[in-house]
Design an enzyme around this catalytic site. Structure first.
Site, PDB file in Angstrom:
ATOM      1  N   ALA A  71     -11.094  58.194  36.836  1.00  0.00           N
ATOM      2  CA  ALA A  71     -12.036  58.447  35.745  1.00  0.00           C
ATOM      3  C   ALA A  71     -12.916  57.213  35.681  1.00  0.00           C
ATOM      4  O   ALA A  71     -12.656  56.277  34.926  1.00  0.00           O
ATOM      5  CB  ALA A  71     -11.306  58.668  34.423  1.00  0.00           C
ATOM      6  N   MET A  72     -13.920  57.193  36.566  1.00  0.00           N
ATOM      7  CA  MET A  72     -14.803  56.027  36.640  1.00  0.00           C
ATOM      8  C   MET A  72     -15.736  56.012  35.426  1.00  0.00           C
ATOM      9  O   MET A  72     -16.145  54.944  34.961  1.00  0.00           O
ATOM     10  CB  MET A  72     -15.652  56.057  37.912  1.00  0.00           C
ATOM     11  N   CYS A 129     -20.191  66.697  34.811  1.00  0.00           N
ATOM     12  CA  CYS A 129     -20.119  65.561  33.887  1.00  0.00           C
ATOM     13  C   CYS A 129     -19.875  66.051  32.467  1.00  0.00           C
ATOM     14  O   CYS A 129     -20.190  67.177  32.123  1.00  0.00           O
ATOM     15  CB  CYS A 129     -21.385  64.724  33.957  1.00  0.00           C
ATOM     16  N   GLY A 216      -8.494  63.977  47.244  1.00  0.00           N
ATOM     17  CA  GLY A 216      -7.609  63.705  48.376  1.00  0.00           C
ATOM     18  C   GLY A 216      -6.822  64.915  48.847  1.00  0.00           C
ATOM     19  O   GLY A 216      -7.090  66.045  48.429  1.00  0.00           O
ATOM     20  N   GLY A 242     -13.158  68.007  49.476  1.00  0.00           N
ATOM     21  CA  GLY A 242     -11.829  67.869  48.900  1.00  0.00           C
ATOM     22  C   GLY A 242     -10.774  67.725  49.976  1.00  0.00           C
ATOM     23  O   GLY A 242     -10.428  68.686  50.653  1.00  0.00           O
TER      24      GLY A 242
HETATM   25  C1  LIG Z   1     -13.758  56.926  42.998  1.00  0.00           C
HETATM   26  C2  LIG Z   1     -14.472  58.239  43.040  1.00  0.00           C
HETATM   27  C3  LIG Z   1     -15.747  58.341  42.470  1.00  0.00           C
HETATM   28  C4  LIG Z   1     -16.437  59.554  42.493  1.00  0.00           C
HETATM   29  N1  LIG Z   1     -17.696  59.621  41.957  1.00  0.00           N
HETATM   30  C5  LIG Z   1     -18.398  60.778  42.040  1.00  0.00           C
HETATM   31  C6  LIG Z   1     -19.740  60.843  41.569  1.00  0.00           C
HETATM   32  O1  LIG Z   1     -20.327  59.869  41.089  1.00  0.00           O
HETATM   33  N2  LIG Z   1     -20.397  62.038  41.671  1.00  0.00           N
HETATM   34  C7  LIG Z   1     -19.819  63.147  42.229  1.00  0.00           C
HETATM   35  O2  LIG Z   1     -20.466  64.194  42.311  1.00  0.00           O
HETATM   36  N3  LIG Z   1     -18.547  63.099  42.695  1.00  0.00           N
HETATM   37  C8  LIG Z   1     -17.829  61.952  42.615  1.00  0.00           C
HETATM   38  N4  LIG Z   1     -16.550  61.906  43.115  1.00  0.00           N
HETATM   39  C9  LIG Z   1     -15.958  63.105  43.721  1.00  0.00           C
HETATM   40  C10 LIG Z   1     -16.123  63.098  45.239  1.00  0.00           C
HETATM   41  O3  LIG Z   1     -17.485  63.124  45.609  1.00  0.00           O
HETATM   42  C11 LIG Z   1     -15.407  64.297  45.865  1.00  0.00           C
HETATM   43  O4  LIG Z   1     -15.942  65.485  45.318  1.00  0.00           O
HETATM   44  C12 LIG Z   1     -13.913  64.292  45.595  1.00  0.00           C
HETATM   45  O5  LIG Z   1     -13.406  62.969  45.675  1.00  0.00           O
HETATM   46  C13 LIG Z   1     -13.133  65.164  46.555  1.00  0.00           C
HETATM   47  O6  LIG Z   1     -13.291  64.752  47.886  1.00  0.00           O
HETATM   48  P1  LIG Z   1     -12.185  63.848  48.661  1.00  0.00           P
HETATM   49  O7  LIG Z   1     -10.867  64.530  48.510  1.00  0.00           O
HETATM   50  O8  LIG Z   1     -12.679  63.758  50.059  1.00  0.00           O
HETATM   51  O9  LIG Z   1     -12.185  62.522  47.978  1.00  0.00           O
HETATM   52  C14 LIG Z   1     -15.838  60.692  43.085  1.00  0.00           C
HETATM   53  C15 LIG Z   1     -14.557  60.580  43.647  1.00  0.00           C
HETATM   54  C16 LIG Z   1     -13.876  59.378  43.641  1.00  0.00           C
HETATM   55  C17 LIG Z   1     -12.508  59.309  44.253  1.00  0.00           C
END
Ligand SMILES: Cc1cc2nc3c(=O)[nH]c(=O)nc-3n(C[C@H](O)[C@H](O)[C@H](O)COP(=O)(O)O)c2cc1C
Ligand code: FES
Lengths: 321, 261
Positions: A71-72, A129, A216, A242
């Site tokens: 939760a950034m 958001c 992840g 994802g």
């Molecule tokens: C630390 C972090 C920050 C993220 N910030 C955003 C963001 O600013 N905007 C967005 O659309 N998705 C954001 N995501 C979601 C990722 O773009 C992605 O949809 C999600 O992590 C799933 O993909 P993954 O399993 O390859 O990580 C963020 C994910 C992580 C882990």
């Protein structure tokens, strides 16, 4: 070797692996670094109108091999400052997609217009958001809002608009359909899955915000199901997101109907070198399986599933392909 | 699923090192090398990156009380629980035989454990230690206990020479040769150390500080040039960072916005 280049809503990508939004997306050097490491394109951090510090730490929790909970709080430097980062990234030759967010349609449009002027090849609308700070509801869970925001942005920009949908809904197809009606050129599915971790010693959530989003390996099956269902119902291009860690994961998304994938968490697991490895191993995998290109594998898994005898009443919408 | 990510530990001891610096010691089982950092969670407040000032057991952090969170640290007492994850990042190479250590302000916090280990292995340590005023000199006794030669500079001349620690370091570098120079402190200070060592054959190594969120090389909060301080650092050979636009000039705020350092 198989042709890895793909077409995403009219944008040619040298390979299907995009850097996901929010990962390595704050600095232009990092975006450029992901490009140099072999990404097919890079998506910026989600940018809003004003600088936001994000939530206090802890903003991230590791669930070991399952992935991360985060939760950034949408930290970002604001659209006023951000163009210089994109300039730095583009100087490396990178294909840059601009991610934007807003509290309402007006902010989405404002940021999208200014983002387009930086020379990005497409926009990705982060429709996951919070609606109102603290209420936890998301604009992106309401199909009418999704359609209205997409249309408002679409009317004001020329580059393709990709709408990133949330999995925190009973009806991802409804959201995708709303985005398509609003004029989206493509859908990204999915953003993080709402989740929680509690520290039992301290009897409190570990993230400062409480609820967070899961990314992840744990969410790959959820992302795949969303892509699959959207492809069954619609023809709009889809970007699978994802849990992409390996070329097999990416090919699963492609066979479910995606034309490209985004890679986020894998960058923390393996470093930015993951892009080079993914590109190489996808080429090998496609050769091995007899596909001449990524495109030729797209949607390959559809139509193969066992079907129970049709009930009297149709349970799902007719396929429109 | 086993969750080893963050360990909740009680604070064992709390010591005022100088009027503005405190040391917390706690037991945390993971092995750590000097230069590495941990993410320290003060429940209900914030989680901040802190270099280890003691890398054995109990481990320790030494905190300059500046921001609201480091102030919250000041209110912790033995028995209070904090969350620790890590250690993260790289470490100092403690093998050089003759080392010059240049520490300004709380920079000595990460340099002291590295110097301790090098000294125990037989290296000769010279320390240039700086502070605003004499009572703010950090770990002066600790450096002396490990057998180091300590040269001091204070802004007001209340101890050692009056002026900057970088001038003391420059003098030492002119007079003798060293196998390595380690420095930690404000980046403008570290830049002066790099310049002072330019004529000598001693490679300079710097420990950097940036805003950190994930500490996992994911969020980009700690980006500097092509590096991420959390995974590529925090310890950098000078030649990798001296030419970067941001070094000594810009830092990123929590929002990612670039601001003058
Ligand atoms: C630390 C972090 C920050 C993220 N910030 C955003 C963001 O600013 N905007 C967005 O659309 N998705 C954001 N995501 C979601 C990722 O773009 C992605 O949809 C999600 O992590 C799933 O993909 P993954 O399993 O390859 O990580 C963020 C994910 C992580 C882990
Ligand atoms: S703190 Fe997140 S990338 Fe370094």
């Amino acid at each position: 070797m198989a042709d890895l280049s793909v077409d995403l809503a009219g944008v040619r990508l040298r390979n299907p692996f995009l850097l996901a939004s929010g990962i390595w997306g704050e600095s232009g050097d990092s975006l450029g670094g992901a490009w140099k490491a072999g990404a097919g394109g890079v998506i910026t951090k989600s940018i809003g109108r004003l600088p936001r510090p994000g939530y206090p730490n802890p903003t991230i929790e590791s669930l070991e091999r399952w992935g991360f909970l985060n939760a950034m709080g949408l930290p970002n430097p604001g659209i006023e400052e951000y163009p210089k980062e994109i300039e730095t990234a583009r100087a490396t030759g990178a294909t840059v997609i601009g991610s934007v967010f807003g509290a309402d349609a007006a902010e989405f449009v404002d940021v999208a217009e200014r983002m387009e002027r930086t020379g990005v090849v497409a926009l990705e609308l982060n429709l996951s958001c919070p609606h109102t700070e603290g209420l936890g509801s998301e604009i992106g869970q309401d199909p009418a809002e999704v359609e209205a925001i997409t249309r408002a942005v679409r009317e004001r920009v020329r580059v393709p608009v990709i709408v990133k949908i949330t999995p925190n809904t009973a009806d991802p197809v409804g959201l995708a359909r709303a985005a398509e009606r609003g004029g989206a050129a493509a859908i990204s599915a999915i953003n993080t899955v709402r989740a929680l971790a509690i520290d039992v010693h301290l009897r409190r959530p570990t993230l400062s915000h409480g609820l967070g989003g899961l990314s992840g390996p744990a969410i790959k099956p959820i992302g795949l199901a969303c892509v699959w269902q959207i492809r069954e119902a619609l023809t709009i291009p889809i970007v699978g997101v994802g849990g992409v860690m390996t070329a097999e994961d990416a090919l699963e998304y492609v066979m479910a109907g995606a034309c490209a994938v985004e890679v986020g968490t894998a960058v923390a697991f393996e470093g930015i070198g993951v892009f080079g490895r993914l590109v190489e191993s996808l080429g090998r995998l496609l050769d091995e399986l007899g596909f001449e290109s990524v495109r030729s594998a797209q949607g390959a898994a559809h139509g193969s599933e066992a079907r129970a005898p049709m009930p009297a009443r149709r349970r799902r919408p007719p396929r429109s392909r | 699923m086993i969750r080893l990510f963050r360990t909740i530990v009680p604070v064992e001891t709390y010591d005022q090192e100088t009027p503005s610096t405190v040391t917390l010691r706690f037991r945390y089982p993971a092995a750590a090398r000097p230069g590495q950092f941990v993410m320290v969670w003060i429940p209900g407040d914030d989680e901040i990156p802190m270099s280890l000032s003691y890398t054995g057991n109990p481990k320790g952090i030494t905190v300059k009380v500046m921001g609201p969170t480091s102030r919250a640290i000041q209110h912790l007492r033995p028995g209070d629980r904090i969350g620790i994850r890590g250690p993260y990042g790289n470490a100092f190479d403690t093998s050089p035989k003759k080392i010059l250590v240049v520490g300004g302000g709380s920079g000595a916090a990460v340099l002291a454990p590295a110097a301790e280990i090098a000294a125990a292995q037989g290296s000769r340590i010279t320390v240039a230690l700086g502070a605003t005023v004499a009572p703010e000199l950090l770990f002066e006794e600790r450096f002396q206990r490990m057998g180091a030669r300590v040269a001091i500079a204070t802004d007001d001349g209340s101890k050692g020479s009056k002026g900057y620690v970088t001038e003391v370091a420059a003098e030492l570098l002119r007079a003798e040769s060293f196998d390595a120079v380690w420095t930690c402190g404000p980046e403008v200070m570290m830049r002066k150390v790099i310049d002072a060592a330019a004529g000598s054959r001693a490679p300079v190594v710097c420990s950097l500080e940036r805003v950190m969120k994930c500490a996992l090389g994911l969020c980009d909060a700690c980006a500097i040039g092509p590096y991420h301080v959390c995974v590529d650092g925090p310890v950098f050979p000078a030649e990798r960072i001296a030419g970067l636009r941001d070094f000594g000039r810009f830092k990123r705020e929590s929002s990612g916005r670039l601001v003058p350092a």
